[in-house]
Structure formats: structure tokens, C-alpha cells
Design a protein around this motif. Structure first.
Motif, short mmCIF file in Angstrom:
data_model
loop_
_atom_site.label_atom_id
_atom_site.label_comp_id
_atom_site.label_asym_id
_atom_site.label_seq_id
_atom_site.Cartn_x
_atom_site.Cartn_y
_atom_site.Cartn_z
N SER A 94 6.10 -21.27 -55.08
CA SER A 94 5.78 -19.98 -55.70
C SER A 94 7.01 -19.20 -56.13
O SER A 94 6.92 -18.35 -57.02
CB SER A 94 4.95 -19.12 -54.72
N HIS A 95 8.16 -19.47 -55.51
CA HIS A 95 9.33 -18.62 -55.79
C HIS A 95 10.61 -19.37 -56.14
O HIS A 95 11.42 -18.86 -56.93
CB HIS A 95 9.60 -17.71 -54.58
N ASN A 99 11.53 -20.46 -60.72
CA ASN A 99 12.69 -19.75 -61.24
C ASN A 99 13.89 -20.64 -61.54
O ASN A 99 14.64 -20.36 -62.48
CB ASN A 99 13.10 -18.65 -60.26
N LEU A 121 14.10 -12.15 -56.78
CA LEU A 121 13.22 -12.11 -55.62
C LEU A 121 13.27 -10.80 -54.84
O LEU A 121 12.37 -10.52 -54.06
CB LEU A 121 13.54 -13.27 -54.67
N LYS A 124 10.24 -8.81 -55.01
CA LYS A 124 8.99 -9.52 -54.74
C LYS A 124 8.83 -9.89 -53.27
O LYS A 124 7.70 -9.96 -52.77
CB LYS A 124 8.92 -10.80 -55.59
N LEU A 125 9.95 -10.16 -52.61
CA LEU A 125 9.90 -10.62 -51.22
C LEU A 125 10.72 -9.72 -50.32
O LEU A 125 11.62 -9.01 -50.79
CB LEU A 125 10.44 -12.06 -51.12
#
Length: 387
Positions: A94-95, A99, A121, A124-125
Motif C-alpha cells: 500500500s505504501h 511509490n 508518507l 499518511k502514516l
């Protein structure tokens, strides 16, 4: 050993002249990676020749970073618990791969990873999740180095973003009492009581067996943990060696367990569909209880309380564990005892996790010692009444 630059099509190649074949006597050559520009190939030639002579040359891999991560993830499936692997899968698919997956692994630079962590990120995280992603990347690239796909691990040169430690919310004594009173009629009340009174993890509560509870000695022994499997669930080892422990139970908890066990015995005797799994916490038909089902009950109880009292703080189920530790520390229980009850790997983990609680305890501790370090007390001046 010599080398030169050769052009083939629109690309330039480094050609290394190797020793002649001992059998055929023919000259052997090694053609390396096509370069778009002649000057790039000429610039790389001295380093390539040097690595060949030292025996440290690693032939550039044509694999992408995404292929490296996918291969690493697949191999991890057999060496970690399924729940852990699912968290790895989420970060990778997912990450990480979306990317940087298309970057050729030999062209991956520290800046690629720096920008991934600090620009892509970070919004997002959590910082903790970014650090976990970095650990996965480090491990995957280390393996690529060992397997001769790349010459060095560029992830080791990347600085990670810093962030504040995530704060958790806890209930005070009154708030915990309100919740337990509201939960007293719930089917899984015993799970909430154990979380609050023992500090056990959710996975440990769901895997606690009746044979591991000794009502005579008033102890519960943590021996296993509920984990997710590819299909259904499993009972596995605890988080770490220190997680295997015996926890002293409060008298009230023992009485509640006695009543709870009597109820389970009646269910087993009267319900023909009851399939006893031997667990302290189980469904109405005796099967293991899944965490999602328990969470539904937990949040339903809490939402009902909040509906009547909008100021009542909402917490996670795991925060019952933090509540347990905080209340013990506030009551003056030594952190070493709290560490043992929680199953932390060291007392440093306990002190670090609850450092915000400990300073508040200093005043009460000093009062118990006296008015000075020697334990003496300063006499209180007598008041004189004047007519």
C-alpha cells in the motif's frame, strides 16, 4: 585486467577483458549495462575495473525495487506470524511499492527513500509506521546485498523523520468504575474485567485457558496468545519471553471468575450445541471469541455511556491495559511490579511508557520520607491566641 567502451545500438557498454578460457584458449569478455552517454560509461569504468581486481564487483541487477520487496515479502510469510506478515504486506503493497516500485534497484538512491519518508508518507502514516517501513526496506536491501544483486544498502544512509510519541488516554478510578458497571450485564464482561484488573493484552485474554487460572492461589498464568491465521485463528506463543508470566488477581476478580466459571459449567451441561474450547472467554456456544466481536461489544458499551455523558472520554480497548498500569503507579506500586504484571521485556519499557505518570508520584513519596533526606520532620510552629 583491461577494459574499454563499446557502442551497440544507441547504448554504450563497459567491456572487461578477462583471462582466456583454460580449455579453449579463447579470450573472455564481460559486457556490462548499457549507458545512454559515452561519458557516463567512461566515468564508471575505473571503479568497475577496481572492483573486478578486488573481487568485490557485483553485477548490476535488472530487477526493480518493487520486485525485490515482493520477493522479500513472500519469503517472510514462512518466518513470521500471520498477523505480523499482514502488517508487512500492508506497508509494502500500500505504501512502498506504489511509490518506489518501478525504480530499478541499482538506481535506488538515499534521496528516493528520504523523499518517501519525509514528503510522501509523513502525511499518511504515523512516524512509528514510517520507521517500521524503513526496517522492512533495510532488511530487504540487506538480503539483496548478500545475494549479490546490489553492492550496498542505500537505506542505511537515510535519516528518519522524528515525531512526538503517540499519547494514549486512560480512565481514572471513577471513569473505570462507570464503564465496568455499564458492562456488568454484557456477555463478555469478564474480558473487560481482566483487561482492567490484570493489564493483560487483548490477545492474551482471548487465549487464556481455564486451566491457567488458579482460584486457590489467586493467579492467572499467561502462556499463549490469540493470533490471526490465514484461515480463522490460532493460539501461538506470547509476544516475547517476558510475556509468559503469572499475574496475581484481586479478590473481586477471583469472585467474578468463580461466578463466570459456574455459568460456563451450566451452559456446557444444558446447551447441546455447546462446544467447550476450555477458554476463560468464549462465545455462547463455547468456541473461541474473535477480537472483532469483542470490540463491537466494547465500543457499544462505551457509546451508550457517552450518549448520556458527552464528557466521558473515549478510549481504545488496549487503553484498559494503560489504565491498569497508570492506576497502579498512582497508588504507589513499584514500577518493577507493574512491569512484571504487564509482561514488558524490561523495566525501561515501563518507565518510558509511563514517564508522564512518575513525576506526579514524587511529591507523595517525599511526604512519606519526611521533611528532609534524613527522614526528620520540621516541627509545626504552635499558634498563640491573643485576646
Amino acid at each position: 585486467m583491461r577494459g574499454h567502451i563499446a557502442k551497440k545500438g544507441n547504448k554504450y557498454y563497459i567491456v572487461i577483458d578477462l583471462d582466456r578460457d583454460e580449455v579453449t584458449g579463447k579470450r573472455k569478455q564481460k559486457w556490462l549495462s548499457g549507458y545512454d552517454r559515452k561519458r557516463d560509461a567512461e566515468k564508471a569504468l575505473p571503479n568497475v575495473l577496481s572492483d573486478f581486481m578486488k573481487g568485490t564487483f557485483v553485477e548490476p541487477s535488472k530487477k526493480t525495487f518493487g520486485e525485490i520487496m515482493k520477493s522479500w515479502l513472500e519469503d517472510k510469510k514462512t518466518s513470521v506470524k500471520h498477523g505480523t506478515w499482514k502488517s508487512y504486506e500492508w506497508l509494502v503493497n500500500s505504501h512502498i511499492i506504489p511509490n518506489l516500485g518501478n525504480v530499478q534497484v541499482t538506481k535506488l538512491k538515499p534521496q528516493h527513500l528520504h523523499d518517501l519518508y519525509h514528503k510522501t508518507l509523513i502525511d499518511k502514516l504515523s512516524v512509528g509506521s514510517i520507521k517500521k517501513a524503513h526496517v522492512l526496506i533495510l532488511d530487504a536491501l540487506n538480503r539483496a546485498v548478500i545475494w549479490g544483486m546490489i553492492s550496498q544498502n542505500v537505506a542505511q544512509y537515510v535519516d528518519l523523520p522524528q515525531g512526538k510519541k503517540k499519547k494514549f488516554e486512560v480512565w481514572n478510578e471513577d471513569q473505570l468504575r462507570v464503564f465496568l458497571d455499564a458492562a456488568s450485564k454484557d456477555q463478555y464482561y469478564m474480558a473487560f474485567e481482566l483487561a482492567a484488573s490484570t493489564g493483560m493484552r487483548q490477545s492474551e485474554i482471548l487465549a487464556l485457558r481455564r486451566v491457567d487460572v488458579d482460584l486457590q492461589t489467586k493467579t492467572a498464568s499467561v502462556r499463549q496468545a490469540y493470533t490471526l491465521a490465514e484461515v480463522g485463528h490460532d493460539f501461538d506463543d506470547t509476544k516475547n519471553d517476558s510475556s509468559v508470566r503469572s499475574i496475581a488477581l484481586f479478590v473481586d476478580t477471583v469472585k467474578l471468575l468463580e461466578s463466570h466459571f459456574r455459568h460456563q459449567d451450566r451452559e456446557r451441561e444444558t446447551n447441546p450445541l455447546y462446544n467447550d474450547s476450555g477458554l476463560v472467554i468464549q462465545t455462547s456456544v463455547g468456541t473461541p471469541l474473535g477480537p472483532r466481536n469483542l470490540m463491537r461489544h466494547f465500543y457499544r458499551i462505551m457509546e451508550a455511556i457517552v450518549k448520556d455523558d458527552s464528557d466521558f472520554p473515549k478510549i481504545r480497548f488496549h487503553d484498559l491495559r494503560h489504565t491498569h498500569a497508570t492506576l497502579l503507579l498512582k497508588a504507589g506500586i513499584h514500577p518493577k511490579i507493574v512491569q512484571e504484571r504487564l509482561g514488558h521485556s524490561s523495566i525501561n519499557v515501563t518507565l518510558d511508557t509511563y514517564s508522564h505518570v512518575l513525576p506526579n508520584l514524587q511529591e507523595s513519596v517525599l511526604k512519606n520520607i519526611g521533611d528532609s533526606i534524613t527522614g526528620t520532620r520540621i516541627p509545626t510552629p504552635k499558634t498563640t491566641l491573643i485576646d
